[in-house]
Every structure is written in structure tokens, then in C-alpha cells.
Design a protein around this motif. Structure first.
Motif, short mmCIF file in Angstrom:
data_model
loop_
_atom_site.label_atom_id
_atom_site.label_comp_id
_atom_site.label_asym_id
_atom_site.label_seq_id
_atom_site.Cartn_x
_atom_site.Cartn_y
_atom_site.Cartn_z
N SER A 170 0.83 -1.21 0.00
CA SER A 170 0.00 0.00 0.00
C SER A 170 0.87 1.26 0.00
O SER A 170 0.55 2.24 -0.68
N ARG A 171 1.95 1.23 0.76
CA ARG A 171 2.87 2.38 0.79
C ARG A 171 3.45 2.62 -0.60
O ARG A 171 3.50 3.76 -1.07
N LEU B 197 0.71 4.14 -3.01
CA LEU B 197 0.48 5.57 -2.83
C LEU B 197 1.62 6.40 -3.42
O LEU B 197 1.39 7.42 -4.08
N HIS C 53 -5.69 11.25 -3.62
CA HIS C 53 -4.68 10.54 -2.84
C HIS C 53 -5.24 10.17 -1.47
O HIS C 53 -5.03 9.05 -0.99
N ASP C 54 -5.97 11.10 -0.85
CA ASP C 54 -6.58 10.82 0.46
C ASP C 54 -7.62 9.71 0.35
O ASP C 54 -7.73 8.86 1.24
N TRP D 293 -6.08 1.60 3.43
CA TRP D 293 -6.01 1.42 4.88
C TRP D 293 -7.12 0.48 5.35
O TRP D 293 -6.88 -0.42 6.17
N LYS E 178 -5.85 6.40 -0.06
CA LYS E 178 -5.27 6.02 1.23
C LYS E 178 -6.31 5.38 2.15
O LYS E 178 -6.04 4.39 2.82
#
Length: 231
Positions: free
Chosen positions: A173-174, A177, A191-192, A199, A195
């Protein structure tokens, strides 16, 4: 021993409640951002192809698979498999999920150690998940402590796989992004959203580990009841 059997069901119920709550949260967030069209207008497949090529990876194929949230990367066939809701979708959620699976492809390409460890213990973990309960139960019924212990240790193997999976998923996931931002495929607002989707998905793996830890506690409690009755 009946008292212990009854009381340990509380652990089963607790694990189920945690899993349902996390899954419901995941579905809610995914459904929300599945309706939000990405500014770039890219489909999940297009985003995946761009990310792979930006990473210098040209031997991985992006494929369509049926089902919902069945997306995965298969290191054996070097394929990024995207589900119905991701492959042709231009939503923010689709791009995020596609990027996540590409994150696994990048891990594989760079010999990411936790991924290699996870792949190595798959056979043992599968064996443990299939055999732990029959052995444990037979050991309890026929008063065979060695089988009880064997069942517990087999379950620990399955749990180890889940624990190793955590850093693999969070790292993917990192990477997702980072690659989406560096490639200019999402805006700051998107982007938010991505995320949040990633998450929520990662939390399903955390919930699975918590559930397995509760199951391990249950096995230990039951094995303790067995020892006291056997004395």
C-alpha cells in the motif's frame, strides 16, 4: 470440560464480531470511492500497466478475474489479477486497488524479503490450517496430549503466515500511494481517498491476525482444561 468449551465460544464470537465490523467498514469505504471517478480517467488496468512500466517491469501481465475484491498478484505466473469492479473501472477505488497489486509485483521484482518469507511458508501454513483442528480435537477426545500439542503447533504455523502477511500488505500500500503520486495519476484529494481504501483493506488482515490470536488463546484454554481433567 464442558464449562471450558462453553466459555471459549466467547472468543469465537469476539473474533467474528471484529471481522464483521472491519469487513463492513471496508465495503463501505470501497463502495463510496467506487462511485468517485478519477480525474485522470484511467481504468484500473491502465493504471496498473503504467505503474509496472514506470517500475521497469515488462514481464508481468495484467488480467481480468471475476468476482468482487478478488484482486491479487500471483508471483508464480507473474500476473496482476484485477476484479470486475477494478479492471475496467475509472474510479478512485479501482486505481488504488490496482496500484496495490502492482506494489506486490514490485516487491517480487526487487526480492522484498517478507514476500519471499511468506511464499516460502505457504505449504506449511496450508498444512497447518487444514490439520490443526482435526488433530487437536482427536487429541482431546481420546486423551492424547501429543496430538493436542501437535494441533496447536500446526495452528501456530498458519498464524505465522498471517503475521508475515502484515508487513507485505502495508508495504504494498505504501508503494502504491508513492507510485500513484509520483506518476501524477491522482490528485491530492484523490490521494486521500486512495489512502482510505487501502487502509481499510489492510485492516482486514489485521482483523484476521487478531481473530487467529483469539483462536490460539481458545486452543490453549481448551488444552489446559484437558490437562486438568487428565490429572
Amino acid at each position: 470440560m464442558g464449562l471450558f468449551y462453553d466459555s471459549t465460544y466467547l472468543l469465537v464470537i469476539l473474533a467474528a464480531l471484529i471481522s464483521m465490523a472491519v469487513s463492513a467498514r471496508m465495503n463501505t469505504i470501497f463502495s463510496k470511492y467506487q462511485t468517485v471517478r478519477s480525474y485522470s480517467g484511467m481504468t484500473g488496468r491502465e493504471a496498473a500497466m503504467r505503474i509496472l512500466h514506470q517500475a521497469g517491469i515488462y514481464d508481468v501481465t495484467v488480467r481480468h478475474v471475476s468476482g468482487k475484491l478478488t484482486d491479487h498478484y500471483d508471483p508464480r505466473t507473474k500476473t496482476v489479477n484485477l476484479s470486475d469492479a477494478v479492471y475496467d473501472s475509472t474510479s478512485v477505488a479501482a486505481i488504488g486497488v490496482a496500484a496495490h497489486e502492482c506494489g506486490h509485483a514490485v516487491q517480487h521484482n526487487t526480492d522484498y524479503v517478507p514476500l519471499k518469507v511468506r511464499s516460502a511458508i505457504v505449504p506449511a501454513a496450508n498444512l497447518g490450517s487444514q490439520l490443526f483442528w482435526p488433530l487437536f480435537l482427536i487429541g482431546l477426545i481420546f486423551s492424547l496430549p501429543m496430538l493436542v500439542k501437535a494441533g496447536i503447533w500446526l495452528f501456530v504455523l498458519a498464524l505465522a503466515f498471517q503475521v508475515v502477511t502484515l508487513p507485505v500488505e502495508f508495504d504494498a500500500s505504501r508503494r502504491a500511494l508513492k507510485m500513484l503520486s509520483e506518476g501524477g495519476m491522482v490528485t491530492e484529494t484523490e490521494h486521500d481517498g486512495v489512502k482510505k481504501v487501502l487502509w481499510a483493506a489492510a485492516m482486514t488482515y489485521v482483523a484476521a491476525v487478531i481473530g487467529s490470536l483469539l483462536q490460539l488463546l481458545r486452543l490453549l484454554v481448551l488444552s489446559g482444561a484437558f490437562r486438568r481433567n487428565d490429572d
